[in-house]
Design a protein around this motif. Structure first.
Motif: not given
Ligand code: FES
Length: 156
Positions: A79, A81-84, A120-124, A129
């Motif tokens: 992942c 996306n932004v959180s990761c 996004c894998a849903g584990g932000c 993740v």
């Molecule tokens: S941003 Fe990585 S799991 Fe949501």
């Protein structure tokens, strides 16, 4: 008729309209065709559900879990996306690229492992993740990557 045709018809019988069974039908076709959906897979699904291959392909192209190109026996999804990304996803991805010898979006020459990024894998809250063959690893740091790849290779 083929086993796939019968399997799709059997699933379709559970729905008021057979076209509603398109997602499970595509999943069955992907299993049948070695983990991806070649043109004949769309013809198979279309025939069984009385749709067009183009419609089936359009639906499949929307969903990340359907593969329109050949993939390896194993799938590693990082992942980004932004959180990761904020906790080092790019470094984790680069560690996998180095360990596997392929860039994101590619499959190892032996056909064993496909590496790709996901949105996004849903584990932000537990980034970075990494999903390996549908199994979540979280959080993953660059220094964890060699061990994950070693386990994957051992499982092959
Ligand atoms: S941003 Fe990585 S799991 Fe949501």
């Amino acid at each position: 008729m083929s086993g796939l045709y019968d399997a799709i018809r059997s699933v379709a019988a559970r729905y008021p309209e057979s076209r509603s069974a398109i997602l499970p039908a595509l999943r069955l076709a992907q299993q049948e065709h070695g983990g991806w959906l070649p043109p004949e897979a769309f013809r198979d699904v279309a025939e069984a559900l009385e749709l067009t291959p183009a419609y089936c392909r359009a639906v499949a192209s929307f969903y990340d879990m359907f593969h329109l190109e050949p993939v390896g026996r194993h799938m590693v999804e990082v992942c980004t996306n932004v959180s990761c990304a904020l906790v080092g996803a790019q470094q984790v991805l680069e560690a996998f690229e180095g360990e596997l010898g392929v860039a994101a979006g590619e499959t190892t020459p032996d056909g064993e492992v496909t590496l790709r990024t996901v949105e996004c894998a849903g584990g932000c809250g537990w980034g970075t993740v990494v999903v390996v063959d549908h199994r979540y690893h979280e959080p993953v740091r660059p220094e964890d990557v060699a061990e994950i790849v070693r386990e994957l290779r051992d499982a092959s």
